[in-house]
Design a protein around this motif. Structure first.
Motif, PDB file in Angstrom:
ATOM      1  N   LEU A   1       0.793  -1.229   0.000  1.00 55.05           N
ATOM      2  CA  LEU A   1       0.000   0.000   0.000  1.00 55.05           C
ATOM      3  C   LEU A   1       0.830   1.285   0.000  1.00 55.05           C
ATOM      4  CD1 LEU A   1      -2.753  -0.973   2.615  1.00 55.05           C
ATOM      5  CD2 LEU A   1      -3.004  -0.857   0.129  1.00 55.05           C
ATOM      6  N   LEU A   2       2.134   1.160   0.184  1.00 52.42           N
ATOM      7  CA  LEU A   2       2.968   2.352   0.296  1.00 52.42           C
ATOM      8  C   LEU A   2       2.962   3.166  -0.998  1.00 52.42           C
ATOM      9  CD1 LEU A   2       5.031   3.993   1.975  1.00 52.42           C
ATOM     10  CD2 LEU A   2       6.821   2.576   0.937  1.00 52.42           C
ATOM     11  N   GLU A   3       2.682   4.440  -0.873  1.00 51.02           N
ATOM     12  CA  GLU A   3       2.756   5.359  -2.008  1.00 51.02           C
ATOM     13  C   GLU A   3       4.001   6.216  -1.835  1.00 51.02           C
ATOM     14  OE1 GLU A   3      -0.858   7.564  -2.218  1.00 51.02           O
ATOM     15  OE2 GLU A   3      -2.113   5.801  -2.584  1.00 51.02           O
ATOM     16  N   VAL A   4       4.948   6.040  -2.753  1.00 52.74           N
ATOM     17  CA  VAL A   4       6.225   6.746  -2.673  1.00 52.74           C
ATOM     18  C   VAL A   4       6.088   8.099  -3.357  1.00 52.74           C
ATOM     19  CG1 VAL A   4       8.654   6.692  -3.333  1.00 52.74           C
ATOM     20  CG2 VAL A   4       7.508   4.593  -2.621  1.00 52.74           C
ATOM     21  N   SER A   5       6.448   9.150  -2.651  1.00 50.99           N
ATOM     22  CA  SER A   5       6.349  10.498  -3.203  1.00 50.99           C
ATOM     23  C   SER A   5       7.553  10.813  -4.078  1.00 50.99           C
ATOM     24  CB  SER A   5       6.260  11.523  -2.065  1.00 50.99           C
ATOM     25  OG  SER A   5       7.432  11.458  -1.251  1.00 50.99           O
ATOM     26  N   ASP A   6       7.429  11.850  -4.875  1.00 46.01           N
ATOM     27  CA  ASP A   6       8.555  12.325  -5.677  1.00 46.01           C
ATOM     28  C   ASP A   6       9.512  13.109  -4.789  1.00 46.01           C
ATOM     29  OD1 ASP A   6       7.526  11.251  -8.044  1.00 46.01           O
ATOM     30  OD2 ASP A   6       6.340  13.058  -8.453  1.00 46.01           O
ATOM     31  N   LEU A   7      10.779  13.055  -5.132  1.00 47.97           N
ATOM     32  CA  LEU A   7      11.771  13.825  -4.389  1.00 47.97           C
ATOM     33  C   LEU A   7      11.530  15.316  -4.626  1.00 47.97           C
ATOM     34  CD1 LEU A   7      14.362  13.445  -2.637  1.00 47.97           C
ATOM     35  CD2 LEU A   7      15.664  13.750  -4.743  1.00 47.97           C
ATOM     36  N   ALA A   8      11.386  16.062  -3.535  1.00 51.49           N
ATOM     37  CA  ALA A   8      11.143  17.501  -3.652  1.00 51.49           C
ATOM     38  C   ALA A   8      12.382  18.207  -4.201  1.00 51.49           C
ATOM     39  CB  ALA A   8      10.771  18.079  -2.288  1.00 51.49           C
TER      40      ALA A   8
ATOM     41  N   LEU B   1      17.933  15.740   6.320  1.00 53.12           N
ATOM     42  CA  LEU B   1      16.682  15.687   5.565  1.00 53.12           C
ATOM     43  C   LEU B   1      15.675  14.718   6.175  1.00 53.12           C
ATOM     44  CD1 LEU B   1      17.721  15.681   1.787  1.00 53.12           C
ATOM     45  CD2 LEU B   1      16.304  17.367   2.955  1.00 53.12           C
ATOM     46  N   THR B   2      16.158  13.602   6.685  1.00 45.98           N
ATOM     47  CA  THR B   2      15.265  12.543   7.135  1.00 45.98           C
ATOM     48  C   THR B   2      15.019  12.557   8.638  1.00 45.98           C
ATOM     49  OG1 THR B   2      17.127  11.013   7.388  1.00 45.98           O
ATOM     50  CG2 THR B   2      16.011  11.049   5.250  1.00 45.98           C
ATOM     51  N   ARG B   3      15.821  13.327   9.373  1.00 38.05           N
ATOM     52  CA  ARG B   3      15.769  13.361  10.836  1.00 38.05           C
ATOM     53  C   ARG B   3      16.008  11.979  11.435  1.00 38.05           C
ATOM     54  NH1 ARG B   3      17.486  17.549  11.857  1.00 38.05           N
ATOM     55  NH2 ARG B   3      16.844  17.270  14.039  1.00 38.05           N
TER      56      ARG B   3
ATOM     57  N   ARG C   1       8.312   9.076   1.970  1.00 37.87           N
ATOM     58  CA  ARG C   1       9.198  10.222   1.710  1.00 37.87           C
ATOM     59  C   ARG C   1      10.671   9.814   1.730  1.00 37.87           C
ATOM     60  NH1 ARG C   1      11.787  13.738   5.353  1.00 37.87           N
ATOM     61  NH2 ARG C   1      12.549  15.633   4.319  1.00 37.87           N
ATOM     62  N   ILE C   2      11.030   8.886   2.619  1.00 34.73           N
ATOM     63  CA  ILE C   2      12.437   8.546   2.805  1.00 34.73           C
ATOM     64  C   ILE C   2      12.975   7.664   1.691  1.00 34.73           C
ATOM     65  CG2 ILE C   2      13.967   7.183   4.300  1.00 34.73           C
ATOM     66  CD1 ILE C   2      12.654   8.507   6.668  1.00 34.73           C
TER      67      ILE C   2
END
Length: 353
Positions: A87-94, A125-127, A333-334
């Motif tokens: 189910l994970l939706e991977v976002s685009d790199l900002a 970036l990822t904390r 995001r990561i």
């Protein structure tokens, strides 16, 4: 609880939506999710009682758990794995994230400093705590020397054909002599010349077994000690760059959380089994996610590892980059951040060869 976790296709539409919303809310807040809060988030009107029944079904399947009877539900490790895989939706790199990583690598410098800056940017970036496994030095060897520093300390020096020099301290066997040091050095140098470190370890192990009667036993022990010191160094401390461990202490962690973080820090300090870090990434190209106990390196801390290999110009894996953090990482995001960082490091190092 079922012994085998279901596939995402095994869940009904309602179960899938409840499961997804519980996981997403948990990843965002770190807190158990109650049925009442989900009634306001569902795509169609559903009663709290219906949601509670669905959550109980998901708990029976081993996908959700509860810290105590009256609390809401949170995903188990099996649930997080199912979510990540299905189910994970991977976002685009900002754009700003890309610029920050590019900027960290923009200044020309030696490889260790370059990787340290990239690791610091990745951590920022990822904390999370960033891990960068530097490439091995595989140039042919020109010469090897053993030097006595004290009765219980010695130095092995290796000179590569490209001028690179590496030194390693090790504990020699008792009773070493100047003669045994010279004999060991001559033995290793004769075998090592023209070979890389990986090949040398294999050849030396075979040669020591074949020629043990020909060389002094003490010299053989020195050779093995020196070889062992390189086997450790080649896979562990000096190749691993860790940045941002303090990020793992953020938030209002419970005593149990802090104990897990302490165990993680112990692992990072000792850097045990770091050779395994590269092996985690050698299964193929792309990002891999290890959740909790799936990650044998840091399983005691209950942390997650997002890791990707980087390659040289010949498409050979030479190192890896990753992020370690709590299991409730923002994986969507990561993942693209780690993926881009690995590609960036690979391009930069390929351009130096």
């Amino acid at each position: 609880m079922q012994e085998t976790s279901p596939n995402i296709q095994d869940l009904s539409d309602r179960s899938r939506e409840v499961f997804r919303r519980v996981v997403e809310a948990y990843l965002e807040t770190g807190a158990p999710v109650g049925s009442r809060s989900l009634t306001r988030a569902m795509s169609e009107p559903v009663s709290a009682a219906t949601i509670r029944n669905t959550m109980q079904d998901l708990e029976y399947l081993g996908l959700l758990g509860s810290p105590h009877v009256s609390a809401g539900r949170m995903p188990t490790e099996a649930g997080l794995r199912l979510f990540v895989d299905g189910l994970l939706e991977v976002s685009d790199l900002a754009g700003e994230e890309r610029e920050l990583l590019d900027g960290a690598a923009a200044t020309e410098s030696e490889v260790p400093a370059l990787l340290d800056r990239v690791g610091a940017a990745l951590s920022g970036l990822t904390r999370g705590a960033s891990l960068v496994l530097a490439p091995k030095h595989e140039a042919p060897i020109r010469h090897v020397e053993f030097l006595s520093l004290a009765p219980d300390r010695a130095l092995v020096v290796i000179v590569f054909a490209d001028g690179h020099v590496e030194n390693r301290l090790f504990t020699p066997p008792p009773g070493q002599t100047a003669a045994s040091l010279r004999e060991a050095a001559n033995f290793v140098s004769a075998i090592a010349e023209g070979r890389g470190l990986s090949e040398l370890r294999t050849v030396m192990t075979r040669e020591i077994a074949n020629r043990r009667q020909e060389i002094d036993s003490l010299a053989a022990s020195l050779v093995e000690s020196g070889l062992a010191s390189w086997a450790v160094a080649d896979g562990e401390p000096d190749r691993l760059i860790v940045r941002g461990r303090g990020n793992l202490l953020g938030g209002d962690g419970t005593e149990a959380d802090l104990e897990r973080i302490r165990l993680l820090f112990d692992d990072l300090e000792r850097k045990r089994d770091i050779a395994s870090f590269l092996e985690l990434a050698e299964g193929g190209e792309g990002v891999r996610i290890f959740i909790g106990s799936e990650n044998k390196l840091f399983s005691l801390s209950g942390s997650s590892l997002v890791v990707s290999p980087y390659m040289n110009a010949d498409r050979k894996i030479i190192g890896a980059v990753g992020i370690i953090g709590p299991t409730r990482l923002n994986y969507g995001r990561i993942v693209p951040i780690v993926d881009y960082t690995a590609q960036l490091v690979g391009r930069l190092l390929s351009g130096r060869t």
